[in-house]
Design a protein around this motif. Structure first.
Motif, PDB file in Angstrom:
ATOM      1  N   THR A   1       0.826   6.996  -6.775  1.00  0.00           N
ATOM      2  CA  THR A   1       0.791   8.218  -6.701  1.00  0.00           C
ATOM      3  C   THR A   1       0.293   9.005  -6.654  1.00  0.00           C
ATOM      4  N   TRP A   2       0.812   9.516  -5.890  1.00  0.00           N
ATOM      5  CA  TRP A   2       1.140  10.742  -5.006  1.00  0.00           C
ATOM      6  C   TRP A   2       2.858  11.486  -6.291  1.00  0.00           C
TER       7      TRP A   2
ATOM      8  N   GLU B   1       1.820   2.217  -3.696  1.00  0.00           N
ATOM      9  CA  GLU B   1       1.112   2.497  -4.041  1.00  0.00           C
ATOM     10  C   GLU B   1       0.791   3.560  -3.624  1.00  0.00           C
ATOM     11  N   ARG B   2       0.407   4.114  -2.680  1.00  0.00           N
ATOM     12  CA  ARG B   2       0.277   5.769  -2.557  1.00  0.00           C
ATOM     13  C   ARG B   2       1.366   6.223  -2.951  1.00  0.00           C
ATOM     14  N   GLU B   3       2.960   5.868  -2.498  1.00  0.00           N
ATOM     15  CA  GLU B   3       3.734   6.496  -3.292  1.00  0.00           C
ATOM     16  C   GLU B   3       4.131   6.550  -5.643  1.00  0.00           C
TER      17      GLU B   3
ATOM     18  N   GLN C   1       0.606  -0.946  -0.199  1.00  0.00           N
ATOM     19  CA  GLN C   1       0.514   0.308  -0.366  1.00  0.00           C
ATOM     20  C   GLN C   1       0.810   1.301  -0.010  1.00  0.00           C
ATOM     21  N   GLY C   2       2.094   1.695   0.858  1.00  0.00           N
ATOM     22  CA  GLY C   2       2.986   1.711   1.245  1.00  0.00           C
ATOM     23  C   GLY C   2       3.607   2.045  -0.716  1.00  0.00           C
TER      24      GLY C   2
END
Length: 195
Positions: A94-95, A90-92, A87-88
């Protein structure tokens, strides 16, 4: 003969019953752990005890139960840390994508602002050029001519309206005269009464 080593029949039956009860409780513990994994619920001593219908003391005192719960908690923690890492990532990603999109939008906005500023500068220059061409006297003369032309337009509009009304009246008179002429022609064309 040593009687302490051989359990009495009642004691043996009690021990067997206790072993069966422990085995049943252990089976319920394993089922509760499996159910918690399927539901993706948090695995803890309290949660397993509640689901299995056993006491926490049983889970701490029984070696096999304690090992099963500890293994399940460890495995869930590893899975959760792996999921959190994914998830980290994926978030990174996305950001990172958002940041790149923001940079592109910012560059486009700066380009547009520069284009608009250039256009505004050109237009202001044209206004200044136009202002320089017209002297105060020329502006006054044009304003006076404009006022005179507006008055002339009003006068011509009034004259046009008057002439239009006269034309309508003349047409009405002409229609009336045409009917009258037609009447007179009809009378003349009628044979005279014989006497």
């Amino acid at each position: 003969m040593n009687t302490a080593a051989i359990p009495a029949p009642r004691t043996a039956a009690a021990l067997a019953a206790r072993r069966r009860k422990t085995e049943v409780a252990l089976e319920r513990v394993h089922q509760a752990i499996a159910r918690l994994r399927r539901e993706k619920a948090q695995i803890s001593v309290a949660a397993v005890a509640r689901r299995a219908g056993v006491s926490r003391t049983f889970l701490y005192d029984n070696v096999e139960a304690r090992a099963a719960v500890a293994a399940a908690i460890t495995q869930a923690g590893e899975h959760q840390s792996g999921t959190l890492a994914e998830q980290g990532d994926e978030r990174e990603a996305t950001w990172r994508e958002r940041a790149l999109n923001s940079e592109d939008a910012l560059k486009a906005a700066h380009t547009e602002i520069l284009t608009q500023r250039t256009r505004i500068g050109e237009l202001l220059g044209q206004i200044r050029d136009l202002q320089d061409e017209w002297t105060e006297g020329a502006i006054q003369r044009i304003t006076t001519e404009n006022t005179t032309l507006k008055q002339r337009v009003r006068q011509l509009t009034t004259d046009n309206r008057t002439l239009d009304e006269r034309l309508k009246a003349a047409r009405s008179n002409l229609r009336f005269q045409d009917r009258r002429v037609a009447d007179l022609e009809a009378r003349i064309a009628e044979p005279a009464p014989k006497s």
